[in-house]
Enzyme design. Structure first.
Site, PDB file in Angstrom:
ATOM      1  N   HIS A 171       0.843  -1.203   0.000  1.00 52.92           N
ATOM      2  CA  HIS A 171       0.000   0.000   0.000  1.00 52.92           C
ATOM      3  C   HIS A 171       0.876   1.250   0.000  1.00 52.92           C
ATOM      4  CE1 HIS A 171      -3.102  -2.618   2.299  1.00 52.92           C
ATOM      5  NE2 HIS A 171      -3.574  -2.451   1.073  1.00 52.92           N
ATOM      6  N   LYS A 201     -15.165  -8.552   3.494  1.00 51.48           N
ATOM      7  CA  LYS A 201     -14.133  -8.954   4.466  1.00 51.48           C
ATOM      8  C   LYS A 201     -14.550  -8.565   5.881  1.00 51.48           C
ATOM      9  CE  LYS A 201     -10.318  -7.944   1.226  1.00 51.48           C
ATOM     10  NZ  LYS A 201      -9.268  -6.938   0.939  1.00 51.48           N
TER      11      LYS A 201
HETATM   12  O1  PNS Z   1      -8.413  -2.955   0.180  1.00 53.67           O
HETATM   13  P1  PNS Z   1      -9.681  -3.544  -0.399  1.00 53.67           P
HETATM   14  O2  PNS Z   1     -10.377  -4.419   0.629  1.00 53.67           O
HETATM   15  O3  PNS Z   1      -9.455  -4.257  -1.696  1.00 53.67           O
HETATM   16  O4  PNS Z   1     -10.627  -2.288  -0.719  1.00 53.67           O
HETATM   17  C1  PNS Z   1     -11.921  -2.463  -1.263  1.00 53.67           C
HETATM   18  C2  PNS Z   1     -12.762  -1.182  -1.086  1.00 53.67           C
HETATM   19  C3  PNS Z   1     -12.876  -0.830   0.401  1.00 53.67           C
HETATM   20  C4  PNS Z   1     -12.109  -0.035  -1.831  1.00 53.67           C
HETATM   21  C5  PNS Z   1     -14.178  -1.489  -1.689  1.00 53.67           C
HETATM   22  O5  PNS Z   1     -14.752  -2.576  -1.017  1.00 53.67           O
HETATM   23  C6  PNS Z   1     -15.097  -0.278  -1.609  1.00 53.67           C
HETATM   24  O6  PNS Z   1     -15.032   0.599  -2.467  1.00 53.67           O
HETATM   25  N1  PNS Z   1     -15.957  -0.241  -0.560  1.00 53.67           N
HETATM   26  C7  PNS Z   1     -16.919   0.824  -0.386  1.00 53.67           C
HETATM   27  C8  PNS Z   1     -18.309   0.419  -0.945  1.00 53.67           C
HETATM   28  C9  PNS Z   1     -18.327   0.592  -2.452  1.00 53.67           C
HETATM   29  O7  PNS Z   1     -18.292   1.700  -2.967  1.00 53.67           O
HETATM   30  N2  PNS Z   1     -18.293  -0.531  -3.196  1.00 53.67           N
HETATM   31  C10 PNS Z   1     -18.149  -0.500  -4.663  1.00 53.67           C
HETATM   32  C11 PNS Z   1     -19.449  -0.453  -5.404  1.00 53.67           C
HETATM   33  S1  PNS Z   1     -20.483  -1.840  -5.091  1.00 53.67           S
END
Ligand code: PNS
Length: 161
Positions: A17, A41
């Site tokens: 990251h 998750k």
């Molecule tokens: O580090 P990660 O777990 O791969 O991040 C994923 C994340 C948090 C960026 C993704 O799950 C996200 O955008 N969550 C917020 C809800 C959302 O906008 N989902 C996408 C459209 S369904």
């Protein structure tokens, strides 16, 4: 001024990251690292803990801010006038899902674009899930996570036992 958001669950932040944060901070005038919930998750660290770890590891970057949001990423981007989402790609296996996410986010908000950065090969095998798994079995994670958060992660995992 070009502002971008680097979203993730950061549970916990890894060297992978940080590599993306460092490189994206050189490309954009301002980078917001946003902690969001990933509904797929179960988080080990609370939102506050994840934000604090990111603040500690990014404090040396003058144009990087850390924030959090509970809701849709595109909603957060819109509310904060952020037209670019930065995502890291580690391998082909990341691509399919990230492509789908980029398209759904575009569908939800046409003004927001997703840009991908390839992770440095040195970090391409690192994920937060593997860091937690290795640490839970007492393996050495010191080269996988930023030094500022190493103890925090070890202590958290020890306290769960
Ligand atoms: O580090 P990660 O777990 O791969 O991040 C994923 C994340 C948090 C960026 C993704 O799950 C996200 O955008 N969550 C917020 C809800 C959302 O906008 N989902 C996408 C459209 S369904």
């Amino acid at each position: 001024m070009v502002k971008a958001v680097y979203p993730g669950s950061f549970d916990p932040v890894t060297k992978g990251h940080l590599d993306i944060i460092e490189r994206a901070s050189k490309v954009f005038d301002r980078l917001i690292v946003a902690v969001l919930e990933n509904p797929r998750k179960n988080a080990l660290f609370s939102m506050e803990e994840r934000v604090k770890m990111l603040e500690e590891t990014t404090s040396s970057y003058g144009n990087v801010d850390v924030d959090y949001y509970q809701g849709l990423l595109v909603e957060y981007a819109e509310n904060n006038s952020l037209a670019i989402i930065v995502k890291g790609l580690r391998a082909i296996s990341d691509f399919e899902f990230e492509f789908q996410m980029a398209l759904i986010n575009k569908k939800l908000n046409r003004n927001v674009d997703t840009m991908f950065m390839m992770t440095d090969y040195k970090y391409s095998f690192i994920s937060s899930s593997l860091v937690k798994e290795v640490a839970s079995y007492g393996g050495d994670i010191s080269e996988l996570v930023p030094p500022q958060v190493y103890e925090i992660i070890i202590n958290k995992i020890e306290n769960l036992k």
